[in-house]
Every structure is written in structure tokens, then in C-alpha cells.
Design a protein around this motif. Structure first.
Motif, PDB file in Angstrom:
ATOM      1  N   SER A 125      -5.152  22.645  17.306  1.00 35.45           N
ATOM      2  CA  SER A 125      -5.151  24.292  17.259  1.00 35.45           C
ATOM      3  C   SER A 125      -6.448  24.991  17.215  1.00 35.45           C
ATOM      4  O   SER A 125      -6.621  25.989  17.309  1.00 35.45           O
ATOM      5  N   GLU A 143       2.617  19.548  20.042  1.00 33.32           N
ATOM      6  CA  GLU A 143       1.914  20.625  21.072  1.00 33.32           C
ATOM      7  C   GLU A 143       2.542  21.938  20.647  1.00 33.32           C
ATOM      8  O   GLU A 143       1.713  22.963  20.709  1.00 33.32           O
ATOM      9  N   THR A 144       3.631  22.153  20.446  1.00 32.06           N
ATOM     10  CA  THR A 144       4.326  23.539  20.124  1.00 32.06           C
ATOM     11  C   THR A 144       3.562  24.055  18.687  1.00 32.06           C
ATOM     12  O   THR A 144       3.453  25.149  18.338  1.00 32.06           O
ATOM     13  N   ARG A 176       0.440  25.296  19.005  1.00 31.09           N
ATOM     14  CA  ARG A 176       0.277  26.559  19.816  1.00 31.09           C
ATOM     15  C   ARG A 176       0.390  27.706  18.570  1.00 31.09           C
ATOM     16  O   ARG A 176      -0.117  28.637  18.497  1.00 31.09           O
ATOM     17  N   GLU A 177       1.543  27.364  17.453  1.00 37.90           N
ATOM     18  CA  GLU A 177       1.704  28.329  16.544  1.00 37.90           C
ATOM     19  C   GLU A 177       0.623  28.478  15.689  1.00 37.90           C
ATOM     20  O   GLU A 177       0.022  29.636  15.083  1.00 37.90           O
ATOM     21  N   ARG A 224      -1.875  30.615  17.037  1.00 41.68           N
ATOM     22  CA  ARG A 224      -1.748  32.247  16.895  1.00 41.68           C
ATOM     23  C   ARG A 224      -2.397  32.519  15.612  1.00 41.68           C
ATOM     24  O   ARG A 224      -3.109  33.730  15.711  1.00 41.68           O
TER      25      ARG A 224
END
Length: 155
Positions: free
Chosen positions: A33, A140-141, A144-145, A148
Motif C-alpha cells: 500500500s 491486493e484488495t 488498495r484500501e 486509500r
């Protein structure tokens, strides 16, 4: 940024290093991230401070699984965490696990992402739990969070 896990697992309790269980994805996700320039090992958690990051838990008691914690332990942990945040005054508190956040702060409908709650001047963001048991989030998901949050914190 203060990251806050649920409670120490048995491996963390044995080693003294947060998210120490080999299947836990916290350290890889933190790197993916963009929070850290390289993949840190749990034993390198002391380096987090050099990146403006800290780490703690909602509940101090070690368990094999978080579902072994009582509602009272979560509530008490939430009160202690709020005190810690008021003292440390990070810009952001990142609670790693929506279930833990809901239980600790009595926010039954909270979801992943930024929260309305503030503690002093500290904003709160709930992140997915990186435990290997949390199968509906991939590394991966999750990254992404987490990214953010990193972007929001840089603004």
C-alpha cells in the motif's frame, strides 16, 4: 498514523512482535500500500516510527482467536485505546478489523473506510483485518484500501 490490531495472537505474545503469525498479511499489505518502502518483518516493527507509524491493540490479552474475547474486553479496550489516542495525538487511528471497531466503540453499522468518529483531533479509519482467516479480502484488495488511507493521510 497509529495502527490498531484486535489483540495479540499467541505468536505475537511469544515473540513480542505485532502480526507475527506467518499467514498474517499485515506486513506485506503495509508495504504493497506504500506505507513502507520495503517489506518489513515483524521483528522490525521498531522501524515503523521512522515512517511516522505506530502500532497497538484494542485488547492486550493474547488469544488463539479474536472470537475468544468478551464484549466487555472490547468495550474496556475501546476506552483505553481512546485514552491512548488522546495522549499520543496521531493524525489518524487505523483500526485493523471492522468487527473489533464495532465492538470496541459500539458502532454496530460501521464499515471499512473513514469513520465519522474523531478522538480529540484524531480521525478514524477502519481497515480490513489482515488475518489469513479473513478470506474475502486478498492482499491486493486490502492494499488498495490501506493505500486509500495513506493518500487521505497525505492530504
Amino acid at each position: 498514523m497509529l495502527f490498531c490490531g484486535i489483540n495479540p495472537g499467541l505468536m505475537t505474545a511469544a515473540t513480542g512482535h505485532h502480526f507475527a503469525r506467518p499467514g498474517n498479511r499485515f506486513w506485506p499489505v503495509l508495504h504493497l500500500s506504500g506505507f513502507t518502502p520495503r517489506l518489513l518483518k515483524p521483528s522490525e516493527q521498531g522501524e515503523l516510527l521512522s515512517y511516522g507509524l505506530g502500532i497497538t491493540n484494542v485488547v492486550a490479552r493474547a488469544t488463539a482467536r479474536a472470537d475468544e474475547l468478551s464484549a466487555e474486553e472490547y468495550r474496556e479496550g475501546g476506552l483505553l485505546l481512546a485514552e491512548k489516542v488522546r495522549g499520543l495525538r496521531p493524525h489518524w487511528l487505523a483500526v485493523v478489523g471492522v468487527t473489533a471497531y464495532r465492538a470496541a466503540f459500539d458502532e454496530r453499522k460501521a464499515g471499512v473506510g473513514p469513520q465519522e468518529r474523531v478522538i480529540g483531533d484524531t480521525r478514524v479509519w477502519v481497515l480490513p483485518n489482515p488475518s489469513g482467516l479473513n478470506a474475502h479480502w486478498t492482499a491486493e484488495t486490502m492494499a488498495r484500501e490501506y493505500a486509500r488511507l495513506r493518500v487521505a493521510a497525505e492530504e
